[in-house]
Motif scaffolding. Structure first.
Motif, PDB file in Angstrom:
ATOM      1  N   TYR A 195     -12.243  22.092  -5.476  1.00 43.94           N
ATOM      2  CA  TYR A 195     -12.506  20.662  -5.323  1.00 43.94           C
ATOM      3  C   TYR A 195     -11.187  20.007  -4.962  1.00 43.94           C
ATOM      4  CZ  TYR A 195     -13.965  15.866  -6.494  1.00 43.94           C
ATOM      5  OH  TYR A 195     -14.256  14.524  -6.452  1.00 43.94           O
ATOM      6  N   GLU A 214     -13.880  21.060  -0.170  1.00 47.32           N
ATOM      7  CA  GLU A 214     -14.744  21.332  -1.303  1.00 47.32           C
ATOM      8  C   GLU A 214     -15.530  22.583  -0.934  1.00 47.32           C
ATOM      9  OE1 GLU A 214     -18.547  21.171  -3.679  1.00 47.32           O
ATOM     10  OE2 GLU A 214     -18.399  20.800  -1.531  1.00 47.32           O
ATOM     11  N   SER A 246      -6.098   9.931  -8.372  1.00 45.80           N
ATOM     12  CA  SER A 246      -6.584  10.720  -7.251  1.00 45.80           C
ATOM     13  C   SER A 246      -5.704  11.944  -7.068  1.00 45.80           C
ATOM     14  CB  SER A 246      -6.546   9.884  -5.961  1.00 45.80           C
ATOM     15  OG  SER A 246      -5.191   9.536  -5.655  1.00 45.80           O
ATOM     16  N   TYR A 253     -13.173  24.126 -11.230  1.00 38.99           N
ATOM     17  CA  TYR A 253     -14.290  23.395 -10.616  1.00 38.99           C
ATOM     18  C   TYR A 253     -15.592  24.167 -10.811  1.00 38.99           C
ATOM     19  CZ  TYR A 253     -17.080  21.057  -6.975  1.00 38.99           C
ATOM     20  OH  TYR A 253     -18.060  20.376  -6.286  1.00 38.99           O
ATOM     21  N   ASP A 292      -6.483  16.533  -9.801  1.00 39.65           N
ATOM     22  CA  ASP A 292      -7.298  15.559  -9.071  1.00 39.65           C
ATOM     23  C   ASP A 292      -7.339  14.224  -9.809  1.00 39.65           C
ATOM     24  OD1 ASP A 292      -8.033  17.429  -6.950  1.00 39.65           O
ATOM     25  OD2 ASP A 292      -9.173  18.453  -8.498  1.00 39.65           O
ATOM     26  N   GLN A 313     -13.105  12.928 -11.052  1.00 37.96           N
ATOM     27  CA  GLN A 313     -13.542  14.305 -10.785  1.00 37.96           C
ATOM     28  C   GLN A 313     -14.353  14.799 -11.986  1.00 37.96           C
ATOM     29  OE1 GLN A 313     -12.742  17.497 -12.066  1.00 37.96           O
ATOM     30  NE2 GLN A 313     -13.674  18.620 -10.371  1.00 37.96           N
ATOM     31  N   SER A 314     -15.423  15.512 -11.726  1.00 37.66           N
ATOM     32  CA  SER A 314     -16.420  15.788 -12.765  1.00 37.66           C
ATOM     33  C   SER A 314     -15.858  16.455 -14.012  1.00 37.66           C
ATOM     34  CB  SER A 314     -17.567  16.624 -12.185  1.00 37.66           C
ATOM     35  OG  SER A 314     -17.069  17.817 -11.601  1.00 37.66           O
TER      36      SER A 314
END
Length: 356
Positions: free
Chosen positions: A82, A88, A162, A222, A254, A258-259
């Motif tokens: 990611y 990605e 970011s 990720y 990140d 981001q998840s």
């Protein structure tokens, strides 16, 4: 089907082993399986470079980059990535051609890319590497063992708005400042994709101990279960304590949206182990919006740092709107200021003891 043949080991000797495979005992590899479609994250892959694209160099286990050429043989790990500024992709291999998702040696299937980035370097998988039992070699088999129970070092988290917001620069600078102040500093990168850039930056800064998720058996975090990453954090913090570090800087890759990072920042376990954070941002507006997002989940950063700190005007805007101090790289490198920041962090972690 797995096959074993004498010329196979000779081809491995001439292959370029990626940094992602740095923990693997190469002598364990004795065979190869052609069932590449069954690859899962962390499996070792022997591949042949087909076409050079965005990544023109491969980071080697030795810690240097190697120019890639068509027909080079490489040993990389199947994995996800990611990276909003690049690719990605997912841990899935195509027998005809797969994508080099990261120069640290991560192979998979690209799903989308940043419009400013060229298409990925393509690699044809020769097969999955196997051990003497015929099992596919996976990075998880080479994870560090459980650390001995002991006191945890004081932890400071480094999060960003970011990718490329200045997290690594800030983490390295703080590590340098704290080292010069007399501390034994550890740096842990808990999320991201295998690569040696950040790893080497921490070593160059003088960190006493450096580790990342690869040391916990993952090529990338990720799409990995959050409990697995939490377990990795427990292990890596324990290893830092075992290395007699009295302070550890924990970098999250990140951005905060981001998840996996977002989930970890909401984790009770993570917040208990890493109660204090620095927030790296690229500009003033990111500082304002990011601070508000963090406030919603109960995080008040100690300070703002990162790319924004290079601009006095942007720094003034960010400080005026957030009420948070702006820390430049030079300030983080200053032993007295770094010590003051550590004291602020320690005050939010009453069960941690900070060495004088």
């Amino acid at each position: 089907m797995t096959t074993y043949r004498t010329p196979f080991t000779a081809s491995l000797t001439g292959a370029k082993w990626a940094f992602s495979t740095r923990r693997v005992q190469q002598s364990d590899v004795v065979g190869i399986s052609d069932r590449v479609e069954e690859a899962r994250s962390g499996d070792l892959v022997l591949g042949r470079v087909e076409k050079i694209g965005s990544h023109k160099r491969l980071q080697l286990t030795s810690g240097r980059g190697s120019e890639l050429y068509p027909d080079d043989l490489v040993v990389v790990a199947c994995g996800d990535r990611y990276a909003p500024d690049q690719f990605e992709g997912i841990a899935r291999l195509n027998r005809q051609s797969s994508d080099l998702l990261a120069s640290g040696g991560v192979l998979g299937q690209m799903r989308q890319k940043n419009g400013k980035i060229a298409c990925p370097t393509t690699i044809v998988p020769v097969g999955l590497l196997t051990d003497a039992n015929g099992q596919v070699v996976n990075l998880s088999s080479y994870a560090e063992t459980t650390a001995r129970p002991g006191a945890r070092p004081t932890a400071i988290g480094l999060i960003g708005a970011s990718m490329n917001s200045g997290k690594t620069t800030a983490a390295a600078a703080l590590a340098n400042g704290l080292r010069r102040a007399g501390h034994r500093v550890g740096v842990v990168k808990i999320t991201g994709t295998a690569a040696f850039g950040d790893y080497n930056a921490y070593i160059d800064a003088g960190a006493h101990f450096v580790c990342d998720f690869v040391d916990a058996g993952m090529v990338s975090t990720y799409r990995q279960p959050v409990p697995q990453i939490e377990t990795a954090l427990e292990l890596l913090l324990g290893l830092a304590g075992e290395a007699n570090c009295d302070v550890v800087i924990v970098e999250f890759a990140d951005g905060i949206l981001q998840s996996e990072t977002a989930a970890l920042l909401r984790s009770d376990y993570v917040r208990s182990e890493v109660p204090s954070f620095l927030f790296a941002v690229p500009d003033a507006l990111s500082a304002v919006g990011g601070s508000a997002t963090l406030s919603e989940i109960g995080i008040a950063p100690l300070a703002i740092t990162g790319v924004v700190s290079q601009s006095p005007l942007a720094s003034a805007e960010a400080e005026a709107m957030t009420g948070l101090p702006i820390w430049t790289r030079d300030a983080l490198c200053d032993p007295a200021k770094a010590n003051a920041l550590l004291a602020s962090a320690a005050s939010t972690a009453p069960f941690c003891e900070v060495a004088a």
